[in-house]
Design an enzyme around this catalytic site. Sequence first.
Site, PDB file in Angstrom:
ATOM      1  N   LYS A   1     -44.880  -2.538  -6.985  1.00 43.05           N
ATOM      2  CA  LYS A   1     -46.306  -2.291  -7.186  1.00 43.05           C
ATOM      3  C   LYS A   1     -46.572  -0.832  -7.592  1.00 43.05           C
ATOM      4  O   LYS A   1     -45.687   0.022  -7.478  1.00 43.05           O
ATOM      5  CB  LYS A   1     -47.058  -2.660  -5.902  1.00 43.05           C
ATOM      6  CG  LYS A   1     -46.989  -4.159  -5.560  1.00 43.05           C
ATOM      7  CD  LYS A   1     -47.873  -4.478  -4.350  1.00 43.05           C
ATOM      8  CE  LYS A   1     -47.845  -5.953  -4.025  1.00 43.05           C
ATOM      9  NZ  LYS A   1     -48.753  -6.286  -2.886  1.00 43.05           N
TER      10      LYS A   1
ATOM     11  N   TYR B   1     -53.648 -13.024  -8.776  1.00 41.32           N
ATOM     12  CA  TYR B   1     -54.050 -13.102  -7.365  1.00 41.32           C
ATOM     13  C   TYR B   1     -55.230 -14.048  -7.168  1.00 41.32           C
ATOM     14  O   TYR B   1     -56.003 -13.882  -6.224  1.00 41.32           O
ATOM     15  CB  TYR B   1     -54.380 -11.708  -6.837  1.00 41.32           C
ATOM     16  CG  TYR B   1     -53.150 -10.902  -6.460  1.00 41.32           C
ATOM     17  CD1 TYR B   1     -52.310 -11.307  -5.430  1.00 41.32           C
ATOM     18  CD2 TYR B   1     -52.827  -9.724  -7.128  1.00 41.32           C
ATOM     19  CE1 TYR B   1     -51.191 -10.580  -5.074  1.00 41.32           C
ATOM     20  CE2 TYR B   1     -51.708  -8.977  -6.774  1.00 41.32           C
ATOM     21  CZ  TYR B   1     -50.896  -9.415  -5.741  1.00 41.32           C
ATOM     22  OH  TYR B   1     -49.784  -8.692  -5.381  1.00 41.32           O
TER      23      TYR B   1
ATOM     24  N   PHE C   1     -60.857  -8.191   0.460  1.00 40.77           N
ATOM     25  CA  PHE C   1     -60.003  -7.167  -0.142  1.00 40.77           C
ATOM     26  C   PHE C   1     -59.682  -7.431  -1.615  1.00 40.77           C
ATOM     27  O   PHE C   1     -58.923  -6.679  -2.229  1.00 40.77           O
ATOM     28  CB  PHE C   1     -58.696  -7.022   0.662  1.00 40.77           C
ATOM     29  CG  PHE C   1     -57.855  -8.275   0.746  1.00 40.77           C
ATOM     30  CD1 PHE C   1     -56.969  -8.611  -0.266  1.00 40.77           C
ATOM     31  CD2 PHE C   1     -57.933  -9.113   1.851  1.00 40.77           C
ATOM     32  CE1 PHE C   1     -56.181  -9.743  -0.194  1.00 40.77           C
ATOM     33  CE2 PHE C   1     -57.152 -10.261   1.939  1.00 40.77           C
ATOM     34  CZ  PHE C   1     -56.277 -10.570   0.907  1.00 40.77           C
TER      35      PHE C   1
ATOM     36  N   ARG D   1     -38.408 -12.781   0.912  1.00 44.16           N
ATOM     37  CA  ARG D   1     -39.511 -12.574   1.859  1.00 44.16           C
ATOM     38  C   ARG D   1     -38.995 -11.873   3.126  1.00 44.16           C
ATOM     39  O   ARG D   1     -39.672 -11.012   3.689  1.00 44.16           O
ATOM     40  CB  ARG D   1     -40.175 -13.907   2.219  1.00 44.16           C
ATOM     41  CG  ARG D   1     -40.890 -14.591   1.069  1.00 44.16           C
ATOM     42  CD  ARG D   1     -42.106 -13.881   0.566  1.00 44.16           C
ATOM     43  NE  ARG D   1     -43.152 -13.749   1.563  1.00 44.16           N
ATOM     44  CZ  ARG D   1     -44.381 -13.322   1.299  1.00 44.16           C
ATOM     45  NH1 ARG D   1     -44.723 -12.979   0.062  1.00 44.16           N
ATOM     46  NH2 ARG D   1     -45.272 -13.209   2.254  1.00 44.16           N
TER      47      ARG D   1
ATOM     48  N   THR E   1     -46.531  -8.218   5.391  1.00 47.48           N
ATOM     49  CA  THR E   1     -47.508  -7.630   4.466  1.00 47.48           C
ATOM     50  C   THR E   1     -47.901  -6.214   4.893  1.00 47.48           C
ATOM     51  O   THR E   1     -47.969  -5.298   4.062  1.00 47.48           O
ATOM     52  CB  THR E   1     -48.774  -8.512   4.426  1.00 47.48           C
ATOM     53  OG1 THR E   1     -48.389  -9.862   4.140  1.00 47.48           O
ATOM     54  CG2 THR E   1     -49.756  -8.015   3.381  1.00 47.48           C
TER      55      THR E   1
ATOM     56  N   ARG F   1     -40.745  -2.962   2.924  1.00 46.50           N
ATOM     57  CA  ARG F   1     -42.090  -2.463   3.233  1.00 46.50           C
ATOM     58  C   ARG F   1     -42.069  -1.464   4.391  1.00 46.50           C
ATOM     59  O   ARG F   1     -42.811  -0.481   4.379  1.00 46.50           O
ATOM     60  CB  ARG F   1     -43.034  -3.633   3.492  1.00 46.50           C
ATOM     61  CG  ARG F   1     -43.469  -4.295   2.171  1.00 46.50           C
ATOM     62  CD  ARG F   1     -44.149  -5.611   2.399  1.00 46.50           C
ATOM     63  NE  ARG F   1     -44.841  -6.101   1.211  1.00 46.50           N
ATOM     64  CZ  ARG F   1     -45.314  -7.343   1.102  1.00 46.50           C
ATOM     65  NH1 ARG F   1     -45.148  -8.216   2.095  1.00 46.50           N
ATOM     66  NH2 ARG F   1     -45.930  -7.720   0.000  1.00 46.50           N
TER      67      ARG F   1
ATOM     68  N   ASN G   1     -48.460  -1.774  -0.498  1.00 46.58           N
ATOM     69  CA  ASN G   1     -47.276  -2.170   0.262  1.00 46.58           C
ATOM     70  C   ASN G   1     -46.031  -2.379  -0.598  1.00 46.58           C
ATOM     71  O   ASN G   1     -45.156  -3.166  -0.260  1.00 46.58           O
ATOM     72  CB  ASN G   1     -47.586  -3.402   1.126  1.00 46.58           C
ATOM     73  CG  ASN G   1     -48.010  -4.596   0.301  1.00 46.58           C
ATOM     74  OD1 ASN G   1     -48.078  -4.520  -0.926  1.00 46.58           O
ATOM     75  ND2 ASN G   1     -48.268  -5.716   0.954  1.00 46.58           N
TER      76      ASN G   1
ATOM     77  N   HIS H   1     -44.248  -7.035  -4.218  1.00 41.72           N
ATOM     78  CA  HIS H   1     -44.683  -8.431  -4.119  1.00 41.72           C
ATOM     79  C   HIS H   1     -43.459  -9.324  -4.208  1.00 41.72           C
ATOM     80  O   HIS H   1     -42.519  -9.028  -4.941  1.00 41.72           O
ATOM     81  CB  HIS H   1     -45.625  -8.779  -5.284  1.00 41.72           C
ATOM     82  CG  HIS H   1     -45.869 -10.252  -5.424  1.00 41.72           C
ATOM     83  ND1 HIS H   1     -46.862 -10.902  -4.723  1.00 41.72           N
ATOM     84  CD2 HIS H   1     -45.211 -11.213  -6.139  1.00 41.72           C
ATOM     85  CE1 HIS H   1     -46.817 -12.203  -5.026  1.00 41.72           C
ATOM     86  NE2 HIS H   1     -45.829 -12.410  -5.880  1.00 41.72           N
TER      87      HIS H   1
ATOM     88  N   GLU I   1     -45.173 -17.852 -11.084  1.00 40.79           N
ATOM     89  CA  GLU I   1     -45.253 -16.393 -11.199  1.00 40.79           C
ATOM     90  C   GLU I   1     -44.224 -15.850 -12.192  1.00 40.79           C
ATOM     91  O   GLU I   1     -44.510 -14.896 -12.925  1.00 40.79           O
ATOM     92  CB  GLU I   1     -45.078 -15.762  -9.817  1.00 40.79           C
ATOM     93  CG  GLU I   1     -46.259 -16.074  -8.907  1.00 40.79           C
ATOM     94  CD  GLU I   1     -46.149 -15.431  -7.524  1.00 40.79           C
ATOM     95  OE1 GLU I   1     -45.116 -14.785  -7.227  1.00 40.79           O
ATOM     96  OE2 GLU I   1     -47.106 -15.580  -6.742  1.00 40.79           O
TER      97      GLU I   1
HETATM   98  P1  GDP Z   1     -47.982 -10.919   0.684  1.00 36.71           P
HETATM   99  O1  GDP Z   1     -47.571 -12.316   0.302  1.00 36.71           O
HETATM  100  O2  GDP Z   1     -47.215 -10.385   1.874  1.00 36.71           O
HETATM  101  O3  GDP Z   1     -47.949  -9.954  -0.482  1.00 36.71           O
HETATM  102  O4  GDP Z   1     -49.498 -10.987   1.201  1.00 36.71           O
HETATM  103  P2  GDP Z   1     -50.771 -11.825   0.723  1.00 36.71           P
HETATM  104  O5  GDP Z   1     -50.405 -12.847  -0.318  1.00 36.71           O
HETATM  105  O6  GDP Z   1     -51.481 -12.291   1.945  1.00 36.71           O
HETATM  106  O7  GDP Z   1     -51.716 -10.708   0.052  1.00 36.71           O
HETATM  107  C1  GDP Z   1     -51.477 -10.261  -1.266  1.00 36.71           C
HETATM  108  C2  GDP Z   1     -51.622  -8.762  -1.288  1.00 36.71           C
HETATM  109  O8  GDP Z   1     -52.990  -8.417  -0.993  1.00 36.71           O
HETATM  110  C3  GDP Z   1     -50.817  -8.018  -0.224  1.00 36.71           C
HETATM  111  O9  GDP Z   1     -49.467  -7.800  -0.579  1.00 36.71           O
HETATM  112  C4  GDP Z   1     -51.592  -6.720  -0.108  1.00 36.71           C
HETATM  113  O10 GDP Z   1     -51.300  -5.825  -1.202  1.00 36.71           O
HETATM  114  C5  GDP Z   1     -53.032  -7.207  -0.245  1.00 36.71           C
HETATM  115  N1  GDP Z   1     -53.629  -7.521   1.063  1.00 36.71           N
HETATM  116  C6  GDP Z   1     -53.377  -8.591   1.859  1.00 36.71           C
HETATM  117  N2  GDP Z   1     -54.131  -8.587   2.979  1.00 36.71           N
HETATM  118  C7  GDP Z   1     -54.908  -7.466   2.882  1.00 36.71           C
HETATM  119  C8  GDP Z   1     -55.916  -6.901   3.720  1.00 36.71           C
HETATM  120  O11 GDP Z   1     -56.239  -7.428   4.797  1.00 36.71           O
HETATM  121  N3  GDP Z   1     -56.504  -5.745   3.285  1.00 36.71           N
HETATM  122  C9  GDP Z   1     -56.158  -5.153   2.108  1.00 36.71           C
HETATM  123  N4  GDP Z   1     -56.784  -4.009   1.734  1.00 36.71           N
HETATM  124  N5  GDP Z   1     -55.210  -5.656   1.283  1.00 36.71           N
HETATM  125  C10 GDP Z   1     -54.582  -6.802   1.671  1.00 36.71           C
END
Ligand code: GDP
Length: 139
Positions: free
Chosen positions: A11, A51, A59, A87, A93, A104, A114, A117, A128
Amino acid sequence: MNDIRTLAIIKPDAFGGGKTGKIIDHLESAGFGVLAARVVHLSRAGAETFYDVHRGKPFFTSLVDFMTSGPVLAMVLEREGAVTRLREVIGATDPAEADPGTVRALYAESKERNAIHASDSPDNARVEVAFFFAGVDLA
Ligand code: GDP
């Protein structure tokens, strides 16, 4: 697609922060090979599409701002059990909750910024990978 390929994105925080080499080293040490890679500066429409599952969440706008703030490195990674294993290797996350030694935990700044992805299922990995790469690049 069997679980041998997955999509990773380094990222904008990590790519712009000079952490790409260390992260790829970490992934190769975990048994992944890089099948394809390209640097992309996502458009807003592109980030919103990628996304789409998060559209409407609090968010979402901030996430799209972040993911379009600079270039990213999209990669197709290969190994047995690629989706599940990646993963595990990247961690939770939120880096505050990620296991020690995960990507991470080592390189992320916050729950949003973070570092990386990774696809969360083989079906999503197929979608994807196709978002970033043409089949001709994946022989
Ligand atoms: P991942 O699969 O671990 O990447 O997590 P998710 O699919 O739930 O979320 C996608 C991305 O959105 C995450 O990697 C973060 O960059 C962002 N994100 C997820 N949850 C939050 C949150 O609660 N707050 C904020 N600011 N960003 C978030």
